[in-house]
Design an enzyme around this catalytic site. Structure first.
Site, PDB file in Angstrom:
ATOM      1  N   HIS A   1       0.948  -1.245  -0.019  1.00 15.37           N
ATOM      2  CA  HIS A   1      -0.013   0.102   0.027  1.00 15.37           C
ATOM      3  C   HIS A   1       1.106   1.249  -0.004  1.00 15.37           C
ATOM      4  O   HIS A   1       0.350   2.352   0.414  1.00 15.37           O
ATOM      5  CB  HIS A   1      -0.920   0.198   1.302  1.00 15.37           C
ATOM      6  CG  HIS A   1      -1.776  -1.221   1.567  1.00 15.37           C
ATOM      7  ND1 HIS A   1      -2.816  -1.440   0.951  1.00 15.37           N
ATOM      8  CD2 HIS A   1      -1.184  -2.350   2.078  1.00 15.37           C
ATOM      9  CE1 HIS A   1      -3.203  -2.782   1.232  1.00 15.37           C
ATOM     10  NE2 HIS A   1      -2.216  -3.391   2.018  1.00 15.37           N
TER      11      HIS A   1
ATOM     12  N   SER B   1      14.634  21.664 -16.170  1.00 14.66           N
ATOM     13  CA  SER B   1      13.325  22.489 -16.598  1.00 14.66           C
ATOM     14  C   SER B   1      13.889  23.941 -17.303  1.00 14.66           C
ATOM     15  O   SER B   1      14.774  24.252 -17.039  1.00 14.66           O
ATOM     16  CB  SER B   1      12.683  22.779 -15.280  1.00 14.66           C
ATOM     17  OG  SER B   1      11.704  23.822 -15.145  1.00 14.66           O
TER      18      SER B   1
ATOM     19  N   LYS C   1      15.678  21.891 -11.109  1.00 14.16           N
ATOM     20  CA  LYS C   1      15.019  20.606 -11.741  1.00 14.16           C
ATOM     21  C   LYS C   1      15.778  19.566 -12.461  1.00 14.16           C
ATOM     22  O   LYS C   1      16.492  20.041 -12.937  1.00 14.16           O
ATOM     23  CB  LYS C   1      13.772  20.848 -12.202  1.00 14.16           C
ATOM     24  CG  LYS C   1      12.592  21.571 -11.522  1.00 14.16           C
ATOM     25  CD  LYS C   1      11.754  20.488 -10.827  1.00 14.16           C
ATOM     26  CE  LYS C   1      10.594  20.246 -11.792  1.00 14.16           C
ATOM     27  NZ  LYS C   1       9.872  19.507 -10.989  1.00 14.16           N
TER      28      LYS C   1
ATOM     29  N   GLU D   1       9.339   8.408 -16.988  1.00 10.47           N
ATOM     30  CA  GLU D   1       8.187   8.909 -17.296  1.00 10.47           C
ATOM     31  C   GLU D   1       7.603   8.768 -18.862  1.00 10.47           C
ATOM     32  O   GLU D   1       6.441   8.376 -18.748  1.00 10.47           O
ATOM     33  CB  GLU D   1       8.291  10.655 -17.032  1.00 10.47           C
ATOM     34  CG  GLU D   1       8.316  10.931 -15.689  1.00 10.47           C
ATOM     35  CD  GLU D   1       8.495  12.519 -15.508  1.00 10.47           C
ATOM     36  OE1 GLU D   1       7.573  12.844 -14.769  1.00 10.47           O
ATOM     37  OE2 GLU D   1       9.368  12.937 -15.985  1.00 10.47           O
TER      38      GLU D   1
END
Ligand code: ARG
Length: 463
Positions: free
Chosen positions: A162, A283, A289, A296
């Site tokens: 979980h 970024s 970043k 992804e």
């Protein structure tokens, strides 16, 4: 691509009016099926050899056809071949060029054959080649995982259920879970290959041919393991494409799950790993970043492979026997799935060995969340407490820990003993993370010794 006039079409005999220009482009497939030129040429060479073998072509005709087709292959590979949309597809482009090169013998190549069995053959040869490349990429990724697992066999991290800290595990064990998923994938892929590797050639348009063909001979030349037994099925069957795409969808699903874990682990909140700069981007606005773009994208790309599977199933569901033009729509989804899967496996196999682990952060995280609570319960059971009672005792100790911000291993013996008189000083041996993982010492368990043994078995299996 160039256009051509009506008389160039190989089937124009019964037509009086030219094809509408838009319809010509709408019905053509050459822009995408020309990627099968090598398989188309190999299939034609084998077909011509078979026709000569059974006496339908002279050996001079066969020689002319074979050298003509080889010359065409060279033209294509040198980028000199003129593909024509008016010639519709890869098959008719190559055949028309053959006749232009060698004259009348070229017109005999299509004897005893149809584009229906030709395209089914090309697709199978193409997919067989791609499956071999994909299986090799899978293997490369599996070996990469074994390398990381071996290096990190004793590295402790929290295991989750979980997405809540559950029990401590070793990083090597986690890598071996991924490895197992890929073992099943490779098994499925190689099993699917058996059904890909059957030859439809000889079915002609749908009913077979009146020429005395020798299908076994052609199959042998092309390395097929068997021939399709029914001509109607041979030209209309696309099960092998659906099956492959289903295997691909499952592999992409696995890569998507791996990606999700990498993305979580690379976040500032978890901070378990750092992906190498070569697999991340920055970024344009936020200078701090470093984004895990590769995982992804792979996670995102799993969607298109699932979509392709649904497209292919839907493509087939309404088709009566035998060949229908609908089948031309099998190519783009298949090619897209092949490209997506190949690319994703390749980038994963390159990226995995390059990731850096942050051992201390993983260890700290494993210390939180009462990850050795089950070990304490098992300890109580060994000291005669029934498991349900032990569960209750540990639950109370955890509540006390939450209220006092202390993990189990941070409590004193007195604090622990207030929950059960079965708790003695030796309890601290089971409350350590090292003790907890080492105790799970059976096949499939997370103990470092078991991880090492699993890696050894895996290496033997792959060898
Ligand atoms: N381009 C066609 C396809 O991809 C080749 C077969 C055409 N056959 C036909 N009868 N029109 O399916």
């Amino acid at each position: 691509m160039s256009a051509a006039n009506r008389s160039d079409k190989l089937w124009a005999g019964r037509f009086t009016a030219p094809t509408d220009a838009f319809v010509e482009a709408f019905t053509a497939s050459v822009e995408f099926d020309n990627r099968m030129y090598r398989q188309d040429i190999s299939g034609s060479i084998a077909h011509a050899r078979m026709l000569a073998h059974v006496g339908v072509l002279s050996s001079a005709e066969m020689d002319a056809i074979v050298s003509g087709l080889e010359a065409i292959r060279d033209e294509i590979e040198r980028g000199e071949f003129q593909w024509s949309v008016a010639l519709e597809d890869v098959h008719m482009n190559i055949e028309a060029r053959l006749t232009a090169l060698i004259g009348v013998a070229g017109k005999k190549l299509h004897t005893g054959r149809s584009r229906n069995d030709q395209v089914a053959t090309d697709m199978r040869l193409y997919l067989r080649d791609e499956i071999d490349v994909i299986a090799a990429e899978l293997l490369r990724l599996q070996r990469a995982l074994l390398g990381v697992a071996e290096r990190e066999a004793t590295t402790i991290m929290p295991g989750f259920t979980h997405l809540q800290v559950a029990q401590p595990i070793t990083f090597g064990h986690h890598m071996m879970a991924w490895f197992e998923m890929l073992c099943r994938d490779r098994e499925r892929l190689l099993d699917c290959r058996k059904r890909v590797n059957r030859m439809p050639l000889g079915a002609a348009a749908l009913a077979g041919t009146s020429y005395p063909i020798d299908r076994a001979y052609t199959a042998e030349l092309l390395g097929f393991e068997g021939i399709s037994e029914n001509s109607l099925d041979a030209v209309s069957d696309r099960d092998f494409i659906i099956e492959f795409n289903a295997v691909a969808a499952l592999i992409m699903t696995h890569l998507s799950r791996f990606s999700e874990e990498l993305i979580i682990w690379a976040s500032a909140q978890f901070d378990f790993i750092e992906l190498s700069d070569s697999f991340c981007t920055g970024s344009s606005i936020m200078p701090q970043k470093k984004n895990p773009d590769v995982p992804e994208l792979v996670r995102g790309k799993s969607g298109r492979v699932n979509g392709n599977l649904i497209a292919l199933l839907t493509l087939m569901k309404g088709q009566p026997l035998a060949y229908n033009k609908d089948n031309q729509e099998d190519k783009e989804p298949l090619f897209d799935s092949v490209d997506t899967l190949r690319g994703s496996l390749r980038v994963f196999a390159d990226m995995i060995p390059e990731m850096t682990l942050k051992h201390d952060n993983m260890l700290d995280a494993a210390r939180q969340g009462f990850s050795t609570a089950t070990d304490l319960a098992d300890y109580l059971v060994r000291n005669g407490v029934p498991f349900r009672d032990a569960h209750e005792v540990v639950g109370k100790a955890v509540r006390y820990g939450v209220e006092n911000s202390k993990d189990l291993a941070e409590m004193s013996l007195e604090e622990l003993a207030q929950f059960s008189d079965a708790i003695a000083r030796d309890v601290f041996e089971v409350l350590t993370l090292e003790g907890s993982v080492a105790a799970r010492d059976h096949i499939g368990g997370t103990a470092p010794a078991q991880v090492i043994a699993a890696i050894k078995r895996a290496r033997e299996k792959l060898a």
